[in-house]
Design a protein around this motif. Sequence first.
Motif, PDB file in Angstrom:
ATOM      1  N   TYR A 136      -3.848  13.800   5.455  1.00 26.00           N
ATOM      2  CA  TYR A 136      -2.931  13.586   6.591  1.00 26.00           C
ATOM      3  C   TYR A 136      -2.527  12.121   6.722  1.00 26.00           C
ATOM      4  N   ASN A 137      -3.444  11.204   6.365  1.00 20.62           N
ATOM      5  CA  ASN A 137      -3.087   9.788   6.535  1.00 20.62           C
ATOM      6  C   ASN A 137      -2.058   9.337   5.503  1.00 20.62           C
ATOM      7  N   PHE A 188      -4.217  -8.278   9.959  1.00 18.78           N
ATOM      8  CA  PHE A 188      -3.010  -9.122   9.970  1.00 18.78           C
ATOM      9  C   PHE A 188      -1.862  -8.453  10.725  1.00 18.78           C
ATOM     10  N   ALA A 230       1.746   7.855   6.010  1.00 23.84           N
ATOM     11  CA  ALA A 230       2.261   6.664   5.307  1.00 23.84           C
ATOM     12  C   ALA A 230       3.618   6.993   4.667  1.00 23.84           C
ATOM     13  N   ILE A 249       4.906   0.405  10.026  1.00 23.17           N
ATOM     14  CA  ILE A 249       4.695   1.739   9.433  1.00 23.17           C
ATOM     15  C   ILE A 249       3.240   1.897   8.961  1.00 23.17           C
ATOM     16  N   GLY A 250       2.874   3.137   8.669  1.00 22.91           N
ATOM     17  CA  GLY A 250       1.564   3.418   8.064  1.00 22.91           C
ATOM     18  C   GLY A 250       0.416   3.246   9.026  1.00 22.91           C
ATOM     19  N   SER A 308      -8.822   6.638  -3.441  1.00 26.09           N
ATOM     20  CA  SER A 308      -8.816   7.767  -2.500  1.00 26.09           C
ATOM     21  C   SER A 308      -9.168   9.073  -3.197  1.00 26.09           C
ATOM     22  N   ASP A 362       2.333  -8.672  -1.223  1.00 28.21           N
ATOM     23  CA  ASP A 362       0.941  -8.303  -0.933  1.00 28.21           C
ATOM     24  C   ASP A 362       0.023  -9.430  -1.390  1.00 28.21           C
ATOM     25  N   GLY A 368       0.858  -1.186   0.000  1.00 29.64           N
ATOM     26  CA  GLY A 368       0.000   0.000   0.000  1.00 29.64           C
ATOM     27  C   GLY A 368       0.888   1.227   0.000  1.00 29.64           C
ATOM     28  N   ALA A 369       0.336   2.354   0.441  1.00 30.00           N
ATOM     29  CA  ALA A 369       1.065   3.622   0.391  1.00 30.00           C
ATOM     30  C   ALA A 369       2.385   3.537   1.160  1.00 30.00           C
ATOM     31  N   GLY A 429       4.060   0.840   2.416  1.00 28.49           N
ATOM     32  CA  GLY A 429       4.971  -0.223   1.988  1.00 28.49           C
ATOM     33  C   GLY A 429       5.681   0.126   0.683  1.00 28.49           C
ATOM     34  N   ILE A 470     -12.450  -1.112   5.365  1.00 20.35           N
ATOM     35  CA  ILE A 470     -12.876  -1.561   4.025  1.00 20.35           C
ATOM     36  C   ILE A 470     -12.372  -2.989   3.742  1.00 20.35           C
TER      37      ILE A 470
HETATM   38  P1  FDA Z   1      -2.875   0.365   2.951  1.00 21.75           P
HETATM   39  O1  FDA Z   1      -4.207  -0.097   3.413  1.00 21.75           O
HETATM   40  O2  FDA Z   1      -2.796   1.403   1.903  1.00 21.75           O
HETATM   41  O3  FDA Z   1      -2.019  -0.864   2.418  1.00 21.75           O
HETATM   42  C1  FDA Z   1      -1.970  -2.097   3.095  1.00 21.75           C
HETATM   43  C2  FDA Z   1      -1.626  -3.168   2.083  1.00 21.75           C
HETATM   44  O4  FDA Z   1      -1.471  -4.394   2.796  1.00 21.75           O
HETATM   45  C3  FDA Z   1      -2.719  -3.391   1.063  1.00 21.75           C
HETATM   46  O5  FDA Z   1      -2.158  -3.379  -0.230  1.00 21.75           O
HETATM   47  C4  FDA Z   1      -3.297  -4.768   1.421  1.00 21.75           C
HETATM   48  O6  FDA Z   1      -3.716  -5.511   0.283  1.00 21.75           O
HETATM   49  C5  FDA Z   1      -2.121  -5.425   2.111  1.00 21.75           C
HETATM   50  N1  FDA Z   1      -2.535  -6.453   3.082  1.00 21.75           N
HETATM   51  C6  FDA Z   1      -3.449  -6.334   4.065  1.00 21.75           C
HETATM   52  N2  FDA Z   1      -3.556  -7.490   4.749  1.00 21.75           N
HETATM   53  C7  FDA Z   1      -2.680  -8.359   4.162  1.00 21.75           C
HETATM   54  C8  FDA Z   1      -2.356  -9.712   4.396  1.00 21.75           C
HETATM   55  N3  FDA Z   1      -2.945 -10.406   5.385  1.00 21.75           N
HETATM   56  N4  FDA Z   1      -1.439 -10.301   3.600  1.00 21.75           N
HETATM   57  C9  FDA Z   1      -0.846  -9.591   2.597  1.00 21.75           C
HETATM   58  N5  FDA Z   1      -1.119  -8.309   2.311  1.00 21.75           N
HETATM   59  C10 FDA Z   1      -2.027  -7.700   3.093  1.00 21.75           C
HETATM   60  N6  FDA Z   1      -6.007   9.166   3.083  1.00 21.75           N
HETATM   61  C11 FDA Z   1      -5.533  10.357   2.658  1.00 21.75           C
HETATM   62  O7  FDA Z   1      -4.545  10.844   3.202  1.00 21.75           O
HETATM   63  N7  FDA Z   1      -6.138  10.998   1.606  1.00 21.75           N
HETATM   64  C12 FDA Z   1      -7.230  10.484   0.962  1.00 21.75           C
HETATM   65  O8  FDA Z   1      -7.711  11.059  -0.033  1.00 21.75           O
HETATM   66  C13 FDA Z   1      -7.766   9.261   1.443  1.00 21.75           C
HETATM   67  N8  FDA Z   1      -8.898   8.738   0.892  1.00 21.75           N
HETATM   68  C14 FDA Z   1      -9.348   7.518   1.312  1.00 21.75           C
HETATM   69  C15 FDA Z   1     -10.514   6.984   0.721  1.00 21.75           C
HETATM   70  C16 FDA Z   1     -10.977   5.745   1.116  1.00 21.75           C
HETATM   71  C17 FDA Z   1     -12.254   5.202   0.519  1.00 21.75           C
HETATM   72  C18 FDA Z   1     -10.258   4.996   2.095  1.00 21.75           C
HETATM   73  C19 FDA Z   1     -10.719   3.633   2.518  1.00 21.75           C
HETATM   74  C20 FDA Z   1      -9.130   5.540   2.697  1.00 21.75           C
HETATM   75  C21 FDA Z   1      -8.669   6.801   2.317  1.00 21.75           C
HETATM   76  N9  FDA Z   1      -7.545   7.368   2.914  1.00 21.75           N
HETATM   77  C22 FDA Z   1      -7.098   8.600   2.487  1.00 21.75           C
HETATM   78  C23 FDA Z   1      -6.765   6.653   3.937  1.00 21.75           C
HETATM   79  C24 FDA Z   1      -5.534   5.995   3.269  1.00 21.75           C
HETATM   80  O9  FDA Z   1      -5.969   5.235   2.159  1.00 21.75           O
HETATM   81  C25 FDA Z   1      -4.806   5.095   4.257  1.00 21.75           C
HETATM   82  O10 FDA Z   1      -4.537   5.787   5.444  1.00 21.75           O
HETATM   83  C26 FDA Z   1      -3.494   4.608   3.633  1.00 21.75           C
HETATM   84  O11 FDA Z   1      -3.778   3.859   2.465  1.00 21.75           O
HETATM   85  C27 FDA Z   1      -2.711   3.773   4.623  1.00 21.75           C
HETATM   86  O12 FDA Z   1      -1.565   3.268   3.960  1.00 21.75           O
HETATM   87  P2  FDA Z   1      -0.923   1.883   4.412  1.00 21.75           P
HETATM   88  O13 FDA Z   1       0.126   1.592   3.393  1.00 21.75           O
HETATM   89  O14 FDA Z   1      -0.559   1.919   5.830  1.00 21.75           O
HETATM   90  O15 FDA Z   1      -2.095   0.826   4.272  1.00 21.75           O
END
Ligand code: FDA
Length: 395
Positions: free
Chosen positions: A379-380, A177, A384, A366-367, A50, A38, A17-18, A20, A169
């Motif tokens: 901000y989120n 996890f 990340a 992280i993240g 997003s 992933d 994700g963002a 990683g 979501i």
């Molecule tokens: P992220 O969720 O992005 O990535 C996690 C990754 O881990 C995913 O690719 C997933 O597939 C993988 N994963 C999970 N479990 C696993 C497992 N068991 N095995 C293997 N892989 C696994 N923030 C912002 O700043 N501006 C914005 O515009 C938005 N808009 C927005 C819209 C919507 C609809 C949502 C749901 C969220 C946002 N956000 C946002 C929040 C933002 O998307 C969020 O905070 C970041 O994606 C977090 O980044 P991470 O990399 O930590 O997690």
Amino acid sequence: MPSPAPTPYDAIILGAGAAGLFCAAVAGQRGRKVLLIDHADAPGKKILISGGGRCNFTNVNTQPDRYISANPHFAKSALGRYSAQDFIALVDAYGIGWHEKTLGQLFCDGSARQIVAMLLDECAKGGVQIALGQPIGDVAHAEGTYRVTYGSKTASARALVIATGGPSIPKMGATGFAYDLARQFGLKVVEPRPALVPLTLGGEETLFRSLSGVATEVIVRAGKTAFREAALFTHKGLSGPAILQISSYWRHGEPVAVNFLPDTPAGWLTTAKRSQPRATLRSALGGLLPDRLAATLAERLAGDKRLADQSDKLLAQAERLLGAWDFHPNGTEGYAKAEVTAGGISTDGLSSQTMEARKVPGLYAIGEAVDVTGWLGGYNFQWAWASGHAAGLAI
Ligand code: FDA
């Protein structure tokens, strides 16, 4: 036959994700041999959806006080060392057009796909190997080496980064996890909860559901925290940016106070009584609020009586209620609708400089997986990038 030796890497990052992707790019470009795994079939899926497909990728007003955490100081170091301006410079270097929408929120002019493409390009520059569609199996640690089974393969590295986000979501593949893995290594987890999420109304407040679709600018308050933005009535309760923001601070059982008239001066209703005695509360409110909302609030306060027929005391009370209308949410719409997860891997056990677990050398988090949750508005993602950058420099 002995099983083949696992492929050795310098670092294995779980979650493309963002956080990683960015961490992998930073480490790879430092010459580290990085494997990014992933279970999803494509990277950065949340980035793609997003900001309505335009990715609100940062906020120029980023400051540590816009983040919620059991330790409000934790995010300072990483945010200080990788700022919104740093990410903007990267976006500019790729020629990605952007604009500020409101409140410092920066969006792509084109599409969120440009941000994912940029991150993948940065990973490619660092020679990062990306393994998609790979369920993660066993994760073990012995003699300074982490061994990860994914799909039918096994890899090893001296550093392991947890970047699998939070459970918001789930239909997009989000899981808890990160918390299971953190607990496996003895890290504490701050009780996760849905945040940036619509609130639901029940009991006699269900009558407000009939206002579904009505939006107005309000000041909303929970405890000592307040936000001025739009609120939206829905068929389940309350949403809109003001409500999403306050939901991250709201706790079950507490009221949420809404000021429907943030711009009217004190005493406006008694003044209106003198200047338009034949007006009703509904017609007086009609000039200030959407019609259906004015009608519902007026009905709850004074029926259809003329202002002239009501005492100043009663009008002062109505004004007070309109300025601090207590709603009593009976819950939230849960992880299915939550933009982020608050809580997560406790910052107590992590270094704020590097995101490394203090007692488990080589393990990083992280993240969104970490107990740092930003306000709505870019901000989120900035967290990340910043936390990914901090770990990317350390692994
Ligand atoms: P992220 O969720 O992005 O990535 C996690 C990754 O881990 C995913 O690719 C997933 O597939 C993988 N994963 C999970 N479990 C696993 C497992 N068991 N095995 C293997 N892989 C696994 N923030 C912002 O700043 N501006 C914005 O515009 C938005 N808009 C927005 C819209 C919507 C609809 C949502 C749901 C969220 C946002 N956000 C946002 C929040 C933002 O998307 C969020 O905070 C970041 O994606 C977090 O980044 P991470 O990399 O930590 O997690």
